[in-house]
Design a protein around this motif. Structure first.
Motif, PDB file in Angstrom:
ATOM      1  N   SER A   7       0.816  -1.212   0.000  1.00  0.00           N
ATOM      2  CA  SER A   7       0.000   0.000   0.000  1.00  0.00           C
ATOM      3  C   SER A   7       0.846   1.256   0.000  1.00  0.00           C
ATOM      4  CB  SER A   7      -0.933  -0.006   1.215  1.00  0.00           C
ATOM      5  OG  SER A   7      -0.155  -0.005   2.405  1.00  0.00           O
ATOM      6  N   GLY A   8       2.120   1.120  -0.258  1.00  0.00           N
ATOM      7  CA  GLY A   8       2.983   2.294  -0.302  1.00  0.00           C
ATOM      8  C   GLY A   8       3.673   2.573   1.011  1.00  0.00           C
ATOM      9  N   ASP A   9       3.388   1.793   2.039  1.00  0.00           N
ATOM     10  CA  ASP A   9       4.007   1.987   3.343  1.00  0.00           C
ATOM     11  C   ASP A   9       5.347   1.264   3.349  1.00  0.00           C
ATOM     12  OD1 ASP A   9       4.560   2.504   5.953  1.00  0.00           O
ATOM     13  OD2 ASP A   9       3.165   1.024   6.771  1.00  0.00           O
ATOM     14  N   LYS A  10       6.443   1.987   3.404  1.00  0.00           N
ATOM     15  CA  LYS A  10       7.787   1.406   3.349  1.00  0.00           C
ATOM     16  C   LYS A  10       8.375   1.207   4.739  1.00  0.00           C
ATOM     17  CE  LYS A  10       7.751   1.617  -1.117  1.00  0.00           C
ATOM     18  NZ  LYS A  10       7.334   0.506  -1.877  1.00  0.00           N
ATOM     19  N   SER A  11       7.597   1.400   5.803  1.00  0.00           N
ATOM     20  CA  SER A  11       8.132   1.301   7.156  1.00  0.00           C
ATOM     21  C   SER A  11       8.287  -0.133   7.623  1.00  0.00           C
ATOM     22  CB  SER A  11       7.220   2.050   8.134  1.00  0.00           C
ATOM     23  OG  SER A  11       5.960   1.405   8.198  1.00  0.00           O
ATOM     24  N   GLY A  12       7.805  -1.085   6.851  1.00  0.00           N
ATOM     25  CA  GLY A  12       7.896  -2.476   7.246  1.00  0.00           C
ATOM     26  C   GLY A  12       6.648  -2.965   7.949  1.00  0.00           C
ATOM     27  N   ASP A  13       5.730  -2.079   8.282  1.00  0.00           N
ATOM     28  CA  ASP A  13       4.475  -2.462   8.908  1.00  0.00           C
ATOM     29  C   ASP A  13       3.596  -3.149   7.870  1.00  0.00           C
ATOM     30  OD1 ASP A  13       2.306  -2.742  10.534  1.00  0.00           O
ATOM     31  OD2 ASP A  13       1.751  -0.617  10.544  1.00  0.00           O
ATOM     32  N   THR A  14       2.984  -4.245   8.249  1.00  0.00           N
ATOM     33  CA  THR A  14       2.143  -4.981   7.303  1.00  0.00           C
ATOM     34  C   THR A  14       0.807  -4.292   7.081  1.00  0.00           C
ATOM     35  OG1 THR A  14       1.227  -6.336   9.073  1.00  0.00           O
ATOM     36  CG2 THR A  14       3.174  -7.191   7.899  1.00  0.00           C
ATOM     37  N   GLY A  15       0.468  -3.330   7.897  1.00  0.00           N
ATOM     38  CA  GLY A  15      -0.774  -2.591   7.708  1.00  0.00           C
ATOM     39  C   GLY A  15      -1.974  -3.270   8.327  1.00  0.00           C
ATOM     40  N   SER A  16      -1.757  -4.265   9.166  1.00  0.00           N
ATOM     41  CA  SER A  16      -2.878  -4.988   9.748  1.00  0.00           C
ATOM     42  C   SER A  16      -3.672  -4.102  10.697  1.00  0.00           C
ATOM     43  CB  SER A  16      -2.391  -6.239  10.461  1.00  0.00           C
ATOM     44  OG  SER A  16      -1.490  -5.885  11.492  1.00  0.00           O
ATOM     45  N   SER A  17      -3.034  -3.091  11.292  1.00  0.00           N
ATOM     46  CA  SER A  17      -3.755  -2.227  12.211  1.00  0.00           C
ATOM     47  C   SER A  17      -4.246  -0.951  11.528  1.00  0.00           C
ATOM     48  CB  SER A  17      -2.862  -1.858  13.396  1.00  0.00           C
ATOM     49  OG  SER A  17      -1.739  -1.121  12.927  1.00  0.00           O
ATOM     50  N   LYS A  18      -3.837  -0.722  10.301  1.00  0.00           N
ATOM     51  CA  LYS A  18      -4.246   0.476   9.573  1.00  0.00           C
ATOM     52  C   LYS A  18      -5.244   0.103   8.495  1.00  0.00           C
ATOM     53  CE  LYS A  18       0.176   2.836  10.055  1.00  0.00           C
ATOM     54  NZ  LYS A  18       1.261   3.456   9.324  1.00  0.00           N
ATOM     55  N   LYS A  19      -6.233   0.957   8.295  1.00  0.00           N
ATOM     56  CA  LYS A  19      -7.187   0.739   7.216  1.00  0.00           C
ATOM     57  C   LYS A  19      -6.822   1.637   6.046  1.00  0.00           C
ATOM     58  CE  LYS A  19     -11.148  -0.915   9.691  1.00  0.00           C
ATOM     59  NZ  LYS A  19     -12.575  -0.814   9.841  1.00  0.00           N
ATOM     60  N   SER A  20      -6.903   1.091   4.875  1.00  0.00           N
ATOM     61  CA  SER A  20      -6.604   1.854   3.678  1.00  0.00           C
ATOM     62  C   SER A  20      -7.873   2.536   3.175  1.00  0.00           C
ATOM     63  CB  SER A  20      -6.061   0.918   2.587  1.00  0.00           C
ATOM     64  OG  SER A  20      -5.920   1.621   1.387  1.00  0.00           O
ATOM     65  N   ASN A  21      -7.750   3.766   2.723  1.00  0.00           N
ATOM     66  CA  ASN A  21      -8.875   4.481   2.138  1.00  0.00           C
ATOM     67  C   ASN A  21      -8.991   4.210   0.646  1.00  0.00           C
ATOM     68  OD1 ASN A  21      -9.654   5.606   4.559  1.00  0.00           O
ATOM     69  ND2 ASN A  21      -8.346   7.384   4.302  1.00  0.00           N
TER      70      ASN A  21
END
Length: 133
Positions: free
Chosen positions: A28-42
């Motif tokens: 999703s464009g997040d390069k911090s290494g976070d898988t994004g499981s806690s963030k919702k994509s718009n």
């Protein structure tokens, strides 16, 4: 016998890898290494794949399933079918029928073409005359 078991093992491995590849998440464009499981994509993107090129996007001349799939996903008529396959208003807010049942009058909701111009009854008149022609 060895060839059959090798072919079977190879087939299972290919099917499994294809299945697992289809289940993977996209970046999703997040390069911090976070898988994004806690963030919702718009991002609300739907990607559809067709098996062949689209022959036509003209609703009056389309006769194939590929064209119908694209037209059903991109166009809306006066009415649409709900999850129980019952007609519900699409562009039409409501309609009335004359006593002799020869004249149908549709009240259109506020709708615009992709370029921002308003959708009018003339657009539907043109489409019906094009089909009848």
């Amino acid at each position: 016998m060895k060839k059959k078991s090798f072919a079977l093992a190879t087939s299972v491995a290919l099917v499994s890898s294809a299945f697992l590849a289809a289940c993977s998440t996209t970046d999703s464009g997040d390069k911090s290494g976070d898988t994004g499981s806690s963030k919702k994509s718009n991002d609300q993107t739907l990607n559809l794949i067709e098996g062949s090129d689209i022959p036509t996007l003209n609703p009056t001349t389309s006769t194939d399933s590929v064209s119908f799939n694209v037209l059903n996903n991109t166009m809306e008529g006066l009415y649409r079918l709900d999850d129980k396959q019952q007609p519900t208003p699409g562009i039409a807010e409501s309609h009335t029928v004359s006593d002799d049942k020869l004249t149908y009058t549709f009240k259109l909701r506020d709708a615009k073409w992709s370029d921002g111009t308003p959708l009018t009854a003339k657009d539907f008149e043109y489409a019906w005359k094009e089909v009848l022609n």
